[in-house]
Design an enzyme around this catalytic site. Structure first.
Site, PDB file in Angstrom:
ATOM      1  N   GLU A   1      -5.821  -5.217  -5.968  1.00 40.76           N
ATOM      2  CA  GLU A   1      -6.078  -5.366  -4.533  1.00 40.76           C
ATOM      3  C   GLU A   1      -7.318  -6.251  -4.293  1.00 40.76           C
ATOM      4  OE1 GLU A   1      -5.744  -4.622  -1.451  1.00 40.76           O
ATOM      5  OE2 GLU A   1      -3.885  -3.349  -1.465  1.00 40.76           O
ATOM      6  N   ASP A   2      -7.504  -6.673  -3.019  1.00 43.17           N
ATOM      7  CA  ASP A   2      -8.554  -7.569  -2.772  1.00 43.17           C
ATOM      8  C   ASP A   2      -9.257  -6.589  -1.422  1.00 43.17           C
ATOM      9  OD1 ASP A   2      -6.480  -7.989  -0.702  1.00 43.17           O
ATOM     10  OD2 ASP A   2      -7.850  -9.813   0.122  1.00 43.17           O
TER      11      ASP A   2
ATOM     12  N   ASP B   1      -1.057  -6.200  -4.635  1.00 44.41           N
ATOM     13  CA  ASP B   1      -0.951  -6.361  -3.103  1.00 44.41           C
ATOM     14  C   ASP B   1      -0.788  -8.047  -2.974  1.00 44.41           C
ATOM     15  OD1 ASP B   1      -1.825  -6.135  -0.439  1.00 44.41           O
ATOM     16  OD2 ASP B   1      -3.776  -7.286  -0.982  1.00 44.41           O
ATOM     17  N   LEU B   2      -0.316  -8.201  -1.532  1.00 39.88           N
ATOM     18  CA  LEU B   2       0.140  -9.750  -1.442  1.00 39.88           C
ATOM     19  C   LEU B   2      -1.088 -10.660  -1.028  1.00 39.88           C
ATOM     20  CD1 LEU B   2       2.505 -11.851  -1.127  1.00 39.88           C
ATOM     21  CD2 LEU B   2       2.665 -11.147   1.189  1.00 39.88           C
ATOM     22  N   ASP B   3      -1.375 -10.312   0.257  1.00 34.70           N
ATOM     23  CA  ASP B   3      -2.638 -11.394   1.044  1.00 34.70           C
ATOM     24  C   ASP B   3      -3.696 -11.058   0.341  1.00 34.70           C
ATOM     25  OD1 ASP B   3      -0.867 -11.893   3.015  1.00 34.70           O
ATOM     26  OD2 ASP B   3      -0.946  -9.973   3.991  1.00 34.70           O
TER      27      ASP B   3
ATOM     28  N   THR C   1      -3.634 -16.015   1.644  1.00 32.89           N
ATOM     29  CA  THR C   1      -3.274 -15.988   3.172  1.00 32.89           C
ATOM     30  C   THR C   1      -4.197 -14.932   4.004  1.00 32.89           C
ATOM     31  OG1 THR C   1      -1.637 -14.272   2.418  1.00 32.89           O
ATOM     32  CG2 THR C   1      -0.790 -16.253   3.074  1.00 32.89           C
TER      33      THR C   1
ATOM     34  N   LYS D   1      -2.819   1.499   4.746  1.00 36.83           N
ATOM     35  CA  LYS D   1      -3.983   1.930   3.603  1.00 36.83           C
ATOM     36  C   LYS D   1      -5.184   2.020   4.277  1.00 36.83           C
ATOM     37  CE  LYS D   1      -1.928  -1.658   0.753  1.00 36.83           C
ATOM     38  NZ  LYS D   1      -2.028  -3.221   0.323  1.00 36.83           N
TER      39      LYS D   1
ATOM     40  N   SER E   1       2.388  -4.148  -0.039  1.00 27.75           N
ATOM     41  CA  SER E   1       1.627  -5.129   0.894  1.00 27.75           C
ATOM     42  C   SER E   1       1.930  -4.057   2.131  1.00 27.75           C
ATOM     43  CB  SER E   1       2.113  -6.174   1.048  1.00 27.75           C
ATOM     44  OG  SER E   1       1.880  -6.836   2.165  1.00 27.75           O
ATOM     45  N   ALA E   2       0.724  -4.404   3.071  1.00 27.12           N
ATOM     46  CA  ALA E   2       0.877  -3.816   4.680  1.00 27.12           C
ATOM     47  C   ALA E   2       1.381  -4.690   5.456  1.00 27.12           C
ATOM     48  CB  ALA E   2      -0.561  -3.732   4.923  1.00 27.12           C
TER      49      ALA E   2
ATOM     50  N   LYS F   1      -8.947  -6.386   6.126  1.00 20.40           N
ATOM     51  CA  LYS F   1      -8.099  -6.644   5.040  1.00 20.40           C
ATOM     52  C   LYS F   1      -7.377  -5.545   4.415  1.00 20.40           C
ATOM     53  CE  LYS F   1     -10.742 -10.600   3.066  1.00 20.40           C
ATOM     54  NZ  LYS F   1     -11.574 -11.052   1.984  1.00 20.40           N
TER      55      LYS F   1
HETATM   56  C1  BG6 Z   1      -2.247  -7.166   5.114  1.00 19.68           C
HETATM   57  C2  BG6 Z   1      -3.388  -8.121   5.268  1.00 19.68           C
HETATM   58  O1  BG6 Z   1      -1.881  -7.458   3.867  1.00 19.68           O
HETATM   59  O2  BG6 Z   1      -1.137  -7.161   5.950  1.00 19.68           O
HETATM   60  C3  BG6 Z   1      -3.890  -7.771   6.732  1.00 19.68           C
HETATM   61  O3  BG6 Z   1      -4.366  -7.897   4.307  1.00 19.68           O
HETATM   62  C4  BG6 Z   1      -2.726  -7.742   7.695  1.00 19.68           C
HETATM   63  O4  BG6 Z   1      -4.964  -8.595   7.035  1.00 19.68           O
HETATM   64  C5  BG6 Z   1      -1.672  -6.905   7.284  1.00 19.68           C
HETATM   65  O5  BG6 Z   1      -3.281  -7.484   8.916  1.00 19.68           O
HETATM   66  C6  BG6 Z   1      -0.386  -6.875   8.291  1.00 19.68           C
HETATM   67  O6  BG6 Z   1       0.282  -8.206   8.002  1.00 19.68           O
HETATM   68  P1  BG6 Z   1       1.369  -8.894   8.952  1.00 19.68           P
HETATM   69  O7  BG6 Z   1       1.560 -10.195   8.315  1.00 19.68           O
HETATM   70  O8  BG6 Z   1       2.467  -7.923   8.954  1.00 19.68           O
HETATM   71  O9  BG6 Z   1       0.517  -9.003  10.393  1.00 19.68           O
HETATM   72 MG    MG Z   2      -4.785  -8.016   0.546  1.00 20.67          MG
END
Ligand code: BG6
Ligand code: MG
Length: 219
Positions: free
Chosen positions: A170-171, A10-12, A18, A146, A115-116, A46
């Site tokens: 994943e976090d 996962d990224l964030d 972030t 997710k 990542s989402a 998240k």
């Molecule tokens: C996820 C984050 O990785 O991405 C969420 O954990 C975030 O907090 C989601 O809402 C969507 O991200 P973005 O950058 O497309 O708004």
């Molecule tokens: Mg995350």
């Protein structure tokens, strides 16, 4: 246990910190609408898509918006979020992450991003990690948020590894659930109380011993 042949990050909140900027930007938006939400509620945001996040926040504040207002608020949130991450560099990669990426590369284990976020590519570029991933699946590639496992299943397919041979870092609760539903090994990075559904939990990547990974790659 199945041998691990591919790893999905996962990224964030996993590769870069972030998650706190998403929280700040959503908080600002909610405050502007006249209400607030807690850090505990934020755990539910998240890993969740931008649209779903705003829907949840509006539910918490008992507020509804027209379609146009909804779109506008999402754009404002994203502009604020982007303003927080303009200075992101490789220095912001969370401790221990680069070491694990290098270790996996030495072991010839393909890695993918799952990542989402629709901002995933620019973030990977800013941190100098874009070229390290064999596949990137982000919020632009999926239709289901997710805990639906879509993002991880596409990532597994792109690196040519069966889901049961993938490990996911994943976090978020939603992300751990997505990995579990996909039949992958889930490794939670964060608090035990929050991520208790994960197969393994570490407070940070620095806690993960090379031996732990080696074992999963050879079992
Ligand atoms: C996820 C984050 O990785 O991405 C969420 O954990 C975030 O907090 C989601 O809402 C969507 O991200 P973005 O950058 O497309 O708004
Ligand atoms: Mg995350």
């Amino acid at each position: 246990m199945n041998k691990i042949k591919g790893v999905i990050f996962d990224l964030d909140g996993v590769i870069v910190d972030t998650a706190k900027f998403h929280f700040l930007a959503w908080k600002k938006l909610a405050n502007g609408l006249g209400f607030d939400f807690t850090e505990l509620q934020n755990e539910e945001l998240k890993g969740v898509s931008r649209v779903r996040s705003l829907e949840k926040i509006l539910e918490w504040g008992n507020t509804s918006l027209s379609e146009d207002e909804f779109r506008e608020k999402m754009a404002v949130k994203n502009d604020n979020y982007l303003s927080y991450i303009t200075t992101l560099t490789s220095e912001d990669i969370l401790p221990g992450v680069s070491k694990i990426i290098d270790f996996l590369s030495e072991e010839n284990i393909p890695i993918a991003l799952g990542s989402a976020s629709k901002n995933a590519r620019p973030i990977l570029k800013k941190t100098g990690l874009l070229e390290k991933f064999q596949a990137i699946v982000d919020g632009n590639d999926v239709s289901k948020a997710k805990p639906d496992p879509e993002v991880f299943n596409i990532a597994a397919e792109k690196i040519g590894v069966a889901p049961e041979n993938c490990l996911v870092f994943e976090d978020s609760v939603a992300g751990v659930q997505a990995a579990n539903i996909a039949g992958m090994i889930s490794v939670g990075i964060g608090e035990k109380e929050v991520l208790h559904e994960a197969d393994y939990i570490f407070s940070s990547f620095e806690e993960i011993e090379e031996e732990f990974l080696k074992k999963l790659l050879t079992t």
